[in-house]
Design a protein around this motif. Structure first.
Motif, PDB file in Angstrom:
ATOM      1  N   ALA A 141      13.762  -5.091  -7.582  1.00 51.36           N
ATOM      2  CA  ALA A 141      14.900  -6.001  -7.727  1.00 51.36           C
ATOM      3  C   ALA A 141      16.206  -5.545  -7.205  1.00 51.36           C
ATOM      4  CB  ALA A 141      14.766  -6.694  -9.218  1.00 51.36           C
ATOM      5  N   SER A 142      16.485  -4.152  -7.256  1.00 55.45           N
ATOM      6  CA  SER A 142      17.680  -3.861  -6.822  1.00 55.45           C
ATOM      7  C   SER A 142      17.518  -3.270  -5.376  1.00 55.45           C
ATOM      8  CB  SER A 142      18.155  -2.869  -7.653  1.00 55.45           C
ATOM      9  OG  SER A 142      17.492  -1.761  -7.724  1.00 55.45           O
ATOM     10  N   LEU A 143      16.474  -3.513  -4.671  1.00 60.26           N
ATOM     11  CA  LEU A 143      16.286  -3.009  -3.252  1.00 60.26           C
ATOM     12  C   LEU A 143      16.591  -4.190  -2.052  1.00 60.26           C
ATOM     13  CD1 LEU A 143      13.140  -1.061  -3.673  1.00 60.26           C
ATOM     14  CD2 LEU A 143      15.431  -0.110  -4.032  1.00 60.26           C
ATOM     15  N   ASP A 144      16.999  -3.828  -0.865  1.00 57.08           N
ATOM     16  CA  ASP A 144      17.117  -4.682   0.110  1.00 57.08           C
ATOM     17  C   ASP A 144      15.667  -5.403   0.485  1.00 57.08           C
ATOM     18  OD1 ASP A 144      19.557  -5.455   0.856  1.00 57.08           O
ATOM     19  OD2 ASP A 144      19.928  -3.394   1.602  1.00 57.08           O
ATOM     20  N   VAL A 145      15.778  -6.364   1.217  1.00 60.31           N
ATOM     21  CA  VAL A 145      14.514  -7.050   1.599  1.00 60.31           C
ATOM     22  C   VAL A 145      13.620  -6.152   2.336  1.00 60.31           C
ATOM     23  CG1 VAL A 145      13.679  -8.972   2.803  1.00 60.31           C
ATOM     24  CG2 VAL A 145      15.869  -9.375   1.415  1.00 60.31           C
ATOM     25  N   SER A 146      14.028  -5.613   3.337  1.00 63.25           N
ATOM     26  CA  SER A 146      13.214  -4.715   4.481  1.00 63.25           C
ATOM     27  C   SER A 146      12.515  -3.593   3.577  1.00 63.25           C
ATOM     28  CB  SER A 146      14.049  -4.179   5.301  1.00 63.25           C
ATOM     29  OG  SER A 146      14.961  -3.345   5.181  1.00 63.25           O
ATOM     30  N   VAL A 147      13.220  -2.892   2.422  1.00 64.08           N
ATOM     31  CA  VAL A 147      12.790  -1.960   1.775  1.00 64.08           C
ATOM     32  C   VAL A 147      11.942  -2.494   0.576  1.00 64.08           C
ATOM     33  CG1 VAL A 147      13.787   0.139   0.357  1.00 64.08           C
ATOM     34  CG2 VAL A 147      14.929  -0.802   2.127  1.00 64.08           C
ATOM     35  N   GLN A 148      11.867  -3.621   0.163  1.00 61.21           N
ATOM     36  CA  GLN A 148      11.258  -4.120  -1.123  1.00 61.21           C
ATOM     37  C   GLN A 148       9.741  -3.909  -0.602  1.00 61.21           C
ATOM     38  OE1 GLN A 148      12.324  -8.124  -1.852  1.00 61.21           O
ATOM     39  NE2 GLN A 148      13.848  -7.358  -3.249  1.00 61.21           N
ATOM     40  N   ALA A 149       9.384  -4.512   0.616  1.00 48.83           N
ATOM     41  CA  ALA A 149       8.115  -4.592   1.138  1.00 48.83           C
ATOM     42  C   ALA A 149       7.451  -3.162   1.181  1.00 48.83           C
ATOM     43  CB  ALA A 149       8.120  -5.100   2.605  1.00 48.83           C
ATOM     44  N   GLN A 150       8.332  -2.101   1.537  1.00 48.98           N
ATOM     45  CA  GLN A 150       7.605  -0.775   1.631  1.00 48.98           C
ATOM     46  C   GLN A 150       7.389  -0.090   0.209  1.00 48.98           C
ATOM     47  OE1 GLN A 150      10.769   1.807   3.124  1.00 48.98           O
ATOM     48  NE2 GLN A 150      10.879   0.659   5.012  1.00 48.98           N
ATOM     49  N   VAL A 151       8.003  -0.742  -0.693  1.00 54.54           N
ATOM     50  CA  VAL A 151       7.944  -0.192  -2.340  1.00 54.54           C
ATOM     51  C   VAL A 151       6.626  -0.956  -2.812  1.00 54.54           C
ATOM     52  CG1 VAL A 151       8.875  -0.145  -4.644  1.00 54.54           C
ATOM     53  CG2 VAL A 151      10.213   0.607  -2.394  1.00 54.54           C
ATOM     54  N   VAL A 152       6.657  -2.287  -2.476  1.00 56.35           N
ATOM     55  CA  VAL A 152       5.393  -3.271  -2.744  1.00 56.35           C
ATOM     56  C   VAL A 152       4.220  -2.481  -2.311  1.00 56.35           C
ATOM     57  CG1 VAL A 152       4.492  -5.413  -2.507  1.00 56.35           C
ATOM     58  CG2 VAL A 152       6.814  -5.262  -3.241  1.00 56.35           C
ATOM     59  N   ASN A 153       4.137  -2.174  -1.085  1.00 57.29           N
ATOM     60  CA  ASN A 153       3.024  -1.714  -0.461  1.00 57.29           C
ATOM     61  C   ASN A 153       2.723  -0.278  -0.924  1.00 57.29           C
ATOM     62  OD1 ASN A 153       2.873  -4.241   1.303  1.00 57.29           O
ATOM     63  ND2 ASN A 153       3.399  -2.770   3.190  1.00 57.29           N
ATOM     64  N   LEU A 154       3.432   0.456  -1.326  1.00 55.60           N
ATOM     65  CA  LEU A 154       3.141   1.812  -1.978  1.00 55.60           C
ATOM     66  C   LEU A 154       2.860   1.541  -3.223  1.00 55.60           C
ATOM     67  CD1 LEU A 154       3.637   4.937  -2.155  1.00 55.60           C
ATOM     68  CD2 LEU A 154       5.916   4.424  -3.266  1.00 55.60           C
ATOM     69  N   LEU A 155       3.108   0.748  -4.225  1.00 51.98           N
ATOM     70  CA  LEU A 155       2.609   0.560  -5.444  1.00 51.98           C
ATOM     71  C   LEU A 155       1.247  -0.123  -5.347  1.00 51.98           C
ATOM     72  CD1 LEU A 155       5.715  -1.118  -7.119  1.00 51.98           C
ATOM     73  CD2 LEU A 155       4.553   1.179  -7.790  1.00 51.98           C
ATOM     74  N   VAL A 156       0.759  -0.861  -4.592  1.00 46.40           N
ATOM     75  CA  VAL A 156      -0.534  -1.360  -4.318  1.00 46.40           C
ATOM     76  C   VAL A 156      -1.250  -0.276  -3.908  1.00 46.40           C
ATOM     77  CG1 VAL A 156      -1.967  -3.105  -3.036  1.00 46.40           C
ATOM     78  CG2 VAL A 156       0.519  -3.748  -4.027  1.00 46.40           C
ATOM     79  N   ARG A 157      -0.867   0.346  -3.001  1.00 40.66           N
ATOM     80  CA  ARG A 157      -1.766   1.380  -2.322  1.00 40.66           C
ATOM     81  C   ARG A 157      -2.104   2.595  -3.477  1.00 40.66           C
ATOM     82  NH1 ARG A 157      -0.714   6.503  -0.319  1.00 40.66           N
ATOM     83  NH2 ARG A 157       1.621   6.158  -0.029  1.00 40.66           N
ATOM     84  N   LEU A 158      -1.062   2.840  -4.161  1.00 44.08           N
ATOM     85  CA  LEU A 158      -1.176   3.865  -5.274  1.00 44.08           C
ATOM     86  C   LEU A 158      -2.252   3.502  -6.367  1.00 44.08           C
ATOM     87  CD1 LEU A 158       2.243   5.162  -5.903  1.00 44.08           C
ATOM     88  CD2 LEU A 158       0.436   6.422  -4.726  1.00 44.08           C
ATOM     89  N   GLN A 159      -2.096   2.034  -6.754  1.00 40.57           N
ATOM     90  CA  GLN A 159      -2.906   1.421  -7.596  1.00 40.57           C
ATOM     91  C   GLN A 159      -4.611   1.591  -7.123  1.00 40.57           C
ATOM     92  OE1 GLN A 159      -3.350  -2.639  -8.162  1.00 40.57           O
ATOM     93  NE2 GLN A 159      -3.764  -2.330 -10.301  1.00 40.57           N
TER      94      GLN A 159
END
Lengths: 331, 339
Positions: A188-206
């Motif tokens: 929620a507190s990240l910029d749009v272009s960074v949000q995608a990076q964190v979402v992908n990371l969380l999915v990959r880790l899972q």
């Protein structure tokens, strides 16, 4: 993912925060019913998305599942064990198996710790990878897993960007090798272009580590990207839960319908013609929720039974459940 | 029709301990009467600073502002505070992100609207009260007479933002600047505010400059869009052209990094989101050439590194669709995965 293997279960869970008494000889005017009777199952290896608007109780529910706030009623089971009344000693062993990723990684990291120390702290607390060298190696490994250069271990949080700090927060959450992670508004507190990076990371880790997530967010589009199932909260209750595609595409509760319709879609031709259901008024006070169905004061489809009967979740089709009298009066 | 607000080569720099932070580096745009212009960008792109500079709201002691901003035939940059005061409110109204910090917590809502009304015209207290209640009614606040006596903390976030809009409307502005006006709100409340501003725009015929990072909101409300990156406009176009043919690599990256709510695939079936590596540049140490160069997937080495690409039409047929990139996206590589 095999459904049926429940890792986390909430049974009639309640978290009420008593309001302070207005004066020395006066009684408390009541309580904020942040979570007010939630039944929920989270299956091993899945991501359950939890959506709702400010004040609906979604963060409190996430905290209560980890016993970061004490439930005032009901029970939480983790891997088959009731943890509600568990003494602190036993709870500590359990804590290692759960973790939390917070919204604001700047507020959740100690500014006086290097990121290496922050990531290594859970190892010390839980007595994992004992010894300086082994701990150091593990911290490097954790940093690599989340896409951080281990050479940055001696830097402080303020030297990192928001996205990098969130990676530090995730590395720290992974340190105890948890089974279950509550991600509370992690982008929620990240910029749009960074949000995608964190979402992908969380999915990959899972997928790589077989984690189970509760992904708490107000952003329904992001939740659809990561969650197998979605639960929708309104005023302390789960009003709809089910398969992510079904809840997103064919919502069965009028509140979910309004919520889905209010999310802007970044495609002009679709966004301009989309029917927005604009809810009237504001969310009622959680101190004194409306009688019967809590959504009835704002519901565009309110009818006779709503003020008198408090609806319970009932199956609608094969893929979701909704707490709404439109599918048959309950409660 | 001539534009109501015309900005040319606007440059803003802040003197900081670490050096000169060049936050806005030559921005041009026109706001036509009655249109909705969206200025899109991430934190630090200079989108908010642009509007604050136009209204002279930046701290003068540490700021250098150059360029021109002509409102209704009248230059605003470098004008006296007294002159700008007359423009603010009466000419250009502004709504900010967080209504709790923009409203005064110790004054009633009625008092704050009255203040805005009396700043521009002399009127009796009674007339002001009546007008204030009218404005509250107009922005959809129930029981406007009673709410005049409410303090900001007694209102919900959505209601506070409505009060801010009522204050912005008090001077009957020709342009309303909404700076992340719905960012702090829940989506259902955001939907209420978007609807309200659309309605008011229709009734008052004012132009709206919508500053936001939310490409979903922009898709629904904007006529024309400017995409900012590192203090420059990197692409501008009519809203449909921008989304159907994003022509700057940054715009393409932004659009394809968004998760879609109405993608029918389940989370497990979906591809990972497209990401852009890296971060926006530090405004104290901007790259010599294109500011997006270090993150760009399409960069042409020597030229992009040393030369700043000018904003130029993307095709002969699309005069109003301009992008600042040396890389020309041609018909052969239409945006993959048409969204």
């Amino acid at each position: 993912m095999t459904q049926g293997d429940v890792l986390v279960r909430a049974k009639s869970l309640e978290v009420h925060f008593p309001l302070p008494a207005p004066g020395p000889f006066r009684s408390s005017p009541g309580a904020v019913r942040a979570v007010d009777g939630v039944d929920l199952e989270i299956f091993r290896g899945e991501t359950l998305g939890l959506v709702g608007e400010s004040g609906c109780g979604k963060s409190t529910l996430g905290n209560a599942l980890l016993r970061l706030v004490e439930p005032t009623g009901g029970a939480v089971e983790f891997d088959g064990t009731d943890v509600t009344g568990m003494p602190a000693r036993e709870l500590r062993a359990l804590r290692r198996r759960t973790a939390m990723v917070f919204q604001d990684p700047f507020a959740s990291l100690d500014p006086r710790f290097t990121v290496g120390e922050s990531i290594g702290e859970p190892l010390v607390i839980h007595g994992l990878h004992r010894g300086r060298e082994r701990r150091r190696a593990r911290v490097s490994e954790l940093m690599e897993i989340v896409g951080l250069n281990p050479d940055l271990r001696n830097r402080y949080p303020h030297e990192f960007s928001g996205g990098q700090r969130q990676r530090v927060g995730i590395a720290r959450a992974l340190a105890g090798e948890p089974d279950f992670i509550v991600c509370d508004e992690p982008i929620a507190s990240l910029d749009v272009s960074v949000q995608a990076q964190v979402v992908n990371l969380l999915v990959r880790l899972q997928r790589e580590l077989g984690l189970t997530y509760l992904f708490v967010s107000h952003d329904l589009a992001a939740v659809r990207q990561v969650a197998d199932r979605v639960a929708v909260m309104y005023l302390g209750r789960v009003v709809e839960i089910g398969d992510g595609v079904a809840v997103g595409d064919e919502p069965q509760h009028p509140y979910t319908e309004a919520l889905v319709s209010a999310v802007p879609v970044p495609v002009p031709e679709r966004e301009r013609v989309r029917e927005r259901i604009v809810l009237q008024g504001d969310i009622p006070s959680p101190t004194n929720p409306p009688s019967g169905c809590r959504f009835r004061t704002r519901c565009p489809r309110v009818f006779e039974p709503c003020p008198d009967h408090d609806p319970v979740l009932q199956p609608v089709g094969s893929r979701q459940e909704a707490a709404c009298h439109l599918h048959g009066v309950t409660g | 029709m001539s534009p109501v607000l015309s900005v040319r080569d606007l440059r803003v720099a802040f003197r900081t301990g670490g050096g000169l932070a060049r936050v806005v580096n030559g921005v041009d745009f026109d706001v036509e009467p009655g249109e909705t212009l969206a200025i899109v960008g991430e934190s630090g792109s200079g989108k908010s600073v642009t509007s604050l500079a136009v209204l002279g709201l930046l701290p003068q002691a540490v700021t250098e502002v150059h360029g021109s901003a002509v409102f209704d035939g009248d230059e605003l940059i470098g004008r006296s505070e007294e002159h700008l005061r007359r423009v603010r409110g009466a000419g250009i109204g502004m709504v900010f992100q967080d209504p709790m910090t923009s409203l005064n917590p110790v004054l009633t809502v009625g008092r704050q609207i009255a203040e805005a009304l009396q700043a521009h015209e002399k009127a009796s207290d009674r007339a002001v009260r009546t007008r204030a209640a009218e404005l509250l009614g107009e922005v959809g606040i129930p029981d406007p007479q009673g709410r005049l006596r409410a303090y900001p903390h007694q209102l919900s976030g959505g209601m506070r933002q409505r009060v801010m809009i009522a204050i912005a409307l008090a001077g009957n502005p020709q342009v309303l600047i909404a700076d992340e006006a719905t960012t702090a709100l829940d989506v259902t409340v955001q939907a209420q505010i978007l609807e309200l501003i659309e309605r008011l725009q229709g009734e008052h015929g004012m132009a709206v400059v919508w500053i936001t990072h939310d490409l979903g909101v922009v898709a629904g409300i904007a006529d024309h869009v400017i995409v900012m990156y590192a203090g420059r406009c990197v692409e501008e176009a009519a809203v449909d052209d921008l989304y159907s043919r994003p022509s700057h690599p940054y715009t393409r990256g932004l659009l394809s990094s968004l998760p879609l709510l109405d993608d029918p695939r389940s989370a497990r079936e979906r591809d990972p989101l497209t990401t852009m590596p890296g971060l926006p540049p530090d405004p104290v140490a901007l790259p010599e050439g294109c500011a997006f160069y270090p993150r760009c997937a399409y960069r042409l080495d020597d030229r992009c590194k040393t030369e700043v690409p000018p904003l130029a039409p993307v095709a002969a047929a699309a005069e109003n669709h301009r992008a600042a990139t040396f890389y020309r996206i041609d018909a052969a590589d239409e945006p993959e995965g048409q969204r």
